[in-house]
Design a protein around this motif. Structure first.
Motif, PDB file in Angstrom:
ATOM      1  N   ARG A  38      20.021   6.986 -18.221  1.00 43.93           N
ATOM      2  CA  ARG A  38      20.107   7.542 -16.865  1.00 43.93           C
ATOM      3  C   ARG A  38      21.545   7.745 -16.416  1.00 43.93           C
ATOM      4  O   ARG A  38      21.969   7.317 -15.345  1.00 43.93           O
ATOM      5  CB  ARG A  38      19.339   6.648 -15.883  1.00 43.93           C
ATOM      6  N   LEU A  39      22.299   8.461 -17.255  1.00 42.63           N
ATOM      7  CA  LEU A  39      23.662   8.833 -16.912  1.00 42.63           C
ATOM      8  C   LEU A  39      23.813  10.338 -16.746  1.00 42.63           C
ATOM      9  O   LEU A  39      24.923  10.859 -16.790  1.00 42.63           O
ATOM     10  CB  LEU A  39      24.638   8.326 -17.983  1.00 42.63           C
ATOM     11  N   VAL A  40      22.706  11.033 -16.564  1.00 44.31           N
ATOM     12  CA  VAL A  40      22.765  12.450 -16.240  1.00 44.31           C
ATOM     13  C   VAL A  40      23.184  12.581 -14.776  1.00 44.31           C
ATOM     14  O   VAL A  40      22.561  11.967 -13.898  1.00 44.31           O
ATOM     15  CB  VAL A  40      21.400  13.128 -16.463  1.00 44.31           C
ATOM     16  N   PRO A  41      24.248  13.332 -14.469  1.00 48.22           N
ATOM     17  CA  PRO A  41      24.673  13.468 -13.069  1.00 48.22           C
ATOM     18  C   PRO A  41      23.611  14.177 -12.233  1.00 48.22           C
ATOM     19  O   PRO A  41      23.151  15.256 -12.587  1.00 48.22           O
ATOM     20  CB  PRO A  41      25.957  14.304 -13.172  1.00 48.22           C
ATOM     21  N   THR A  42      23.205  13.525 -11.149  1.00 51.34           N
ATOM     22  CA  THR A  42      22.155  14.084 -10.282  1.00 51.34           C
ATOM     23  C   THR A  42      22.649  14.120  -8.840  1.00 51.34           C
ATOM     24  O   THR A  42      22.847  13.053  -8.242  1.00 51.34           O
ATOM     25  CB  THR A  42      20.886  13.233 -10.366  1.00 51.34           C
ATOM     26  N   PRO A  43      22.819  15.294  -8.222  1.00 49.55           N
ATOM     27  CA  PRO A  43      22.708  16.611  -8.856  1.00 49.55           C
ATOM     28  C   PRO A  43      23.947  16.918  -9.700  1.00 49.55           C
ATOM     29  O   PRO A  43      24.906  16.166  -9.620  1.00 49.55           O
ATOM     30  CB  PRO A  43      22.590  17.529  -7.644  1.00 49.55           C
ATOM     31  N   PRO A  44      23.914  18.006 -10.483  1.00 50.78           N
ATOM     32  CA  PRO A  44      22.913  19.070 -10.560  1.00 50.78           C
ATOM     33  C   PRO A  44      21.718  18.735 -11.456  1.00 50.78           C
ATOM     34  O   PRO A  44      20.743  19.457 -11.463  1.00 50.78           O
ATOM     35  CB  PRO A  44      23.695  20.244 -11.124  1.00 50.78           C
ATOM     36  N   GLY A  45      21.816  17.659 -12.238  1.00 49.88           N
ATOM     37  CA  GLY A  45      20.710  17.329 -13.132  1.00 49.88           C
ATOM     38  C   GLY A  45      19.560  16.665 -12.389  1.00 49.88           C
ATOM     39  O   GLY A  45      19.736  16.097 -11.303  1.00 49.88           O
ATOM     40  N   ARG A  46      18.389  16.713 -12.982  1.00 53.55           N
ATOM     41  CA  ARG A  46      17.234  16.003 -12.446  1.00 53.55           C
ATOM     42  C   ARG A  46      16.244  15.752 -13.582  1.00 53.55           C
ATOM     43  O   ARG A  46      16.192  16.514 -14.551  1.00 53.55           O
ATOM     44  CB  ARG A  46      16.558  16.791 -11.328  1.00 53.55           C
ATOM     45  N   TYR A  47      15.510  14.657 -13.456  1.00 55.05           N
ATOM     46  CA  TYR A  47      14.466  14.334 -14.425  1.00 55.05           C
ATOM     47  C   TYR A  47      13.176  14.979 -13.932  1.00 55.05           C
ATOM     48  O   TYR A  47      12.538  14.486 -13.000  1.00 55.05           O
ATOM     49  CB  TYR A  47      14.335  12.825 -14.574  1.00 55.05           C
ATOM     50  N   ALA A  48      12.827  16.100 -14.545  1.00 52.81           N
ATOM     51  CA  ALA A  48      11.729  16.929 -14.040  1.00 52.81           C
ATOM     52  C   ALA A  48      10.363  16.448 -14.503  1.00 52.81           C
ATOM     53  O   ALA A  48       9.345  16.906 -13.973  1.00 52.81           O
ATOM     54  CB  ALA A  48      11.943  18.388 -14.467  1.00 52.81           C
ATOM     55  N   GLY A  49      10.311  15.552 -15.484  1.00 50.53           N
ATOM     56  CA  GLY A  49       9.017  15.075 -15.952  1.00 50.53           C
ATOM     57  C   GLY A  49       9.160  14.165 -17.147  1.00 50.53           C
ATOM     58  O   GLY A  49      10.228  14.040 -17.750  1.00 50.53           O
ATOM     59  N   GLY A  50       8.059  13.508 -17.480  1.00 54.04           N
ATOM     60  CA  GLY A  50       8.028  12.658 -18.661  1.00 54.04           C
ATOM     61  C   GLY A  50       8.294  11.195 -18.356  1.00 54.04           C
ATOM     62  O   GLY A  50       8.514  10.790 -17.211  1.00 54.04           O
ATOM     63  N   ARG A  51       8.278  10.386 -19.421  1.00 50.16           N
ATOM     64  CA  ARG A  51       8.530   8.951 -19.312  1.00 50.16           C
ATOM     65  C   ARG A  51       9.459   8.507 -20.436  1.00 50.16           C
ATOM     66  O   ARG A  51       9.446   9.065 -21.532  1.00 50.16           O
ATOM     67  CB  ARG A  51       7.223   8.157 -19.392  1.00 50.16           C
ATOM     68  N   ILE A  52      10.264   7.482 -20.147  1.00 51.08           N
ATOM     69  CA  ILE A  52      11.103   6.832 -21.158  1.00 51.08           C
ATOM     70  C   ILE A  52      10.741   5.358 -21.127  1.00 51.08           C
ATOM     71  O   ILE A  52      11.152   4.616 -20.226  1.00 51.08           O
ATOM     72  CB  ILE A  52      12.602   7.030 -20.875  1.00 51.08           C
ATOM     73  N   LEU A  53       9.928   4.925 -22.086  1.00 53.80           N
ATOM     74  CA  LEU A  53       9.381   3.569 -22.095  1.00 53.80           C
ATOM     75  C   LEU A  53      10.223   2.676 -23.001  1.00 53.80           C
ATOM     76  O   LEU A  53      10.314   2.901 -24.208  1.00 53.80           O
ATOM     77  CB  LEU A  53       7.933   3.589 -22.573  1.00 53.80           C
ATOM     78  N   PHE A  54      10.831   1.656 -22.424  1.00 56.64           N
ATOM     79  CA  PHE A  54      11.594   0.656 -23.162  1.00 56.64           C
ATOM     80  C   PHE A  54      10.879  -0.675 -22.995  1.00 56.64           C
ATOM     81  O   PHE A  54      10.778  -1.193 -21.885  1.00 56.64           O
ATOM     82  CB  PHE A  54      13.024   0.586 -22.625  1.00 56.64           C
TER      83      PHE A  54
END
Length: 361
Positions: A65-81
Motif C-alpha cells: 500500500r505505497l501507491v500514492p492516492t491520489p492519483p492512484g486508487r485500489y479499484a478492486g480485488g483483495r490482497i490476503l496476507f
C-alpha cells in the motif's frame, strides 16, 4: 536452481485476487494493474517478469500500500496476507506490518536512502520502529546486519552517508533495512538494476543465502529471465497490467504457452549461438488508458486471429500449475523459442542463465 519446500503442504502466505490499481488522469483511468491473481507460498520465490510499464512495480507497491492516492486508487480485488485483506487494514496497522512482516527492496537505493542520515542510522531507525529496543541495541544489531549482508568494515560503515558508498554497497544497505525485522515476505523490485554483472551475481547469491537462513518468501520482480531461471521456483509473466502466463520455472522455459512469453525468450542474446540473433518483439506496449479490445497482446502477436481482437482470453489451466491467457494455448500452435537450436529442443533455464551475463552487459 535453488531447492525450496513443496508449496502444496502449506496455506498461501500471500494471495492476490483480481487486484485492480488505477491512476486517475484528466483523460480517464490508467489501468496499471487490471485483474491480477497471484499466490505466494511460505518459503517460495516467485518471479514476476515483463517489459517496463507492464505493471510489475505497481503490483508490488499495491501489496504494501505505497501507491500514492491520489492519483492512484485500489479499484478492486483483495490482497490476503495470512488471510487478512491488506486493502481493508487501517493505515496505522498497515504501518506496523510494513517493514516488519513485509519488506521491500526498491530499484534505486540512492532514491530511497536519506542523503542527510548515515546508512547505519537508517537501518537502526527501522529496528527501533518495530522492535522497541534502545539506540545502543539497535546500533549493535545494525552492525551485525551489515556483516550479514556482506558490508566490509561494518562498524566504520555505520557512520557513512549514502554518497560515500558504491552502488553495490548501497543495495546491500537496502537489503539490511528490508531484513532488519526478519520479514516473512520480501519484495525485491529489480534489485540488481544499474549494477555491473559481477555485483549482480553477488546480490543474487546474497538473497539466496539469506532466504535459506531466514526462511522467508520472496517476490522477485525483474525483466531479466536469466535472474528468474537462477532464483525462482515459479514465475508469472505480466503484460499490460495482467498476468498472461504462470508456471513452474522449468515448465515455463521448456514449454511456454503464450506468444508474449515466447517473444521475451526470443529477445535473449545467446553468446554460445552467435548465428541466432535476438529477435525483439515488434511494436510497443499498449496505452493502458485505452487498451486494445480483446487480447491486449494481439496488436503485436504473430499468431493473432479474428477472435483475438474480439474476445479477451481468460487465464486458463493448461496443465497442473501452468496457466495461460491465450485462446490457442495448449494446442501445439506456437513455434519454440528461437534461442533453442534445432538439436536442442526447447530452451532450458540453464541455457537462459548462461546467456544472462551477455544480456546484462
Amino acid at each position: 536452481m535453488m531447492s525450496q519446500p513443496m508449496s502444496a503442504m502449506h496455506e498461501p502466505l500471500l494471495r492476490i485476487e483480481d487486484l485492480r490499481t488505477y491512476f486517475r488522469t484528466r483523460m480517464g483511468d490508467v489501468r496499471a494493474v487490471d485483474g491480477v491473481n497471484l499466490t505466494i507460498q511460505p518459503g517460495e520465490t516467485v518471479g514476476l517478469v515483463g517489459e517496463s510499464g507492464s505493471g510489475k512495480s505497481v503490483t508490488a507497491r499495491s501489496i504494501i500500500r505505497l501507491v500514492p492516492t491520489p492519483p492512484g486508487r485500489y479499484a478492486g480485488g483483495r490482497i490476503l496476507f495470512h488471510g487478512t485483506d491488506l486493502l481493508t487494514l487501517p493505515e496505522r496497522e498497515m504501518q506496523e506490518l510494513r517493514g516488519d512482516k513485509i519488506s521491500m527492496i526498491f530499484q534505486d537505493p540512492m532514491t530511497f536512502l536519506n542523503p542527510v542520515l548515515t546508512v547505519g542510522e537508517q537501518v537502526a531507525e527501522a529496528i527501533r520502529r518495530h522492535q522497541r529496543v534502545s539506540r545502543a541495541e539497535a546500533r549493535d544489531r545494525t552492525i551485525e546486519l551489515f556483516r550479514t549482508v556482506g558490508i566490509p568494515n561494518a562498524e566504520a560503515r555505520y557512520d557513512a552517508y549514502p554518497h560515500h558508498l558504491s552502488g553495490g554497497m548501497r543495495q546491500r544497505v537496502m537489503i539490511a533495512i528490508a531484513l532488519s525485522c526478519e520479514p516473512e515476505l520480501l519484495i525485491a523490485d529489480e534489485p540488481t538494476t544499474a549494477l555491473d554483472v559481477t555485483i549482480q551475481a553477488q546480490i543474487l547469491e546474497l538473497l539466496r543465502s539469506l532466504q535459506e537462513r531466514f526462511g522467508m518468501s520472496i517476490l522477485l520482480i525483474t525483466h531479466d529471465l536469466g535472474v528468474v531461471a537462477e532464483m525462482c521456483r515459479s514465475v508469472a509473466v505480466m503484460y499490460a497490467g495482467r498476468i498472461v502466463e504462470q508456471a513452474p520455472v522449468e515448465t515455463l522455459f521448456s514449454d511456454p504457452e503464450h506468444p508474449y512469453t515466447i517473444g521475451l525468450m526470443n529477445a535473449i542474446p545467446r553468446a554460445d549461438l552467435p548465428e541466432v540473433p535476438p529477435r525483439p518483439i515488434e511494436g510497443s506496449p499498449p496505452d493502458l488508458l485505452r487498451p486494445p479490445s480483446g487480447c491486449r497482446f494481439h496488436p503485436r502477436c504473430p499468431y493473432r486471429q479474428d477472435i483475438c481482437q474480439r474476445v479477451d482470453p481468460p487465464l486458463q489451466t493448461i496443465a497442473p500449475g501452468h496457466h495461460s491467457a491465450c485462446h490457442f494455448a495448449g494446442q501445439g500452435t506456437f513455434a519454440r523459442p528461437a534461442l533453442a537450436s534445432a538439436d536442442m529442443g526447447r530452451v532450458s533455464p540453464e541455457q537462459v542463465v548462461s546467456a544472462a551475463p551477455e544480456a546484462r552487459r
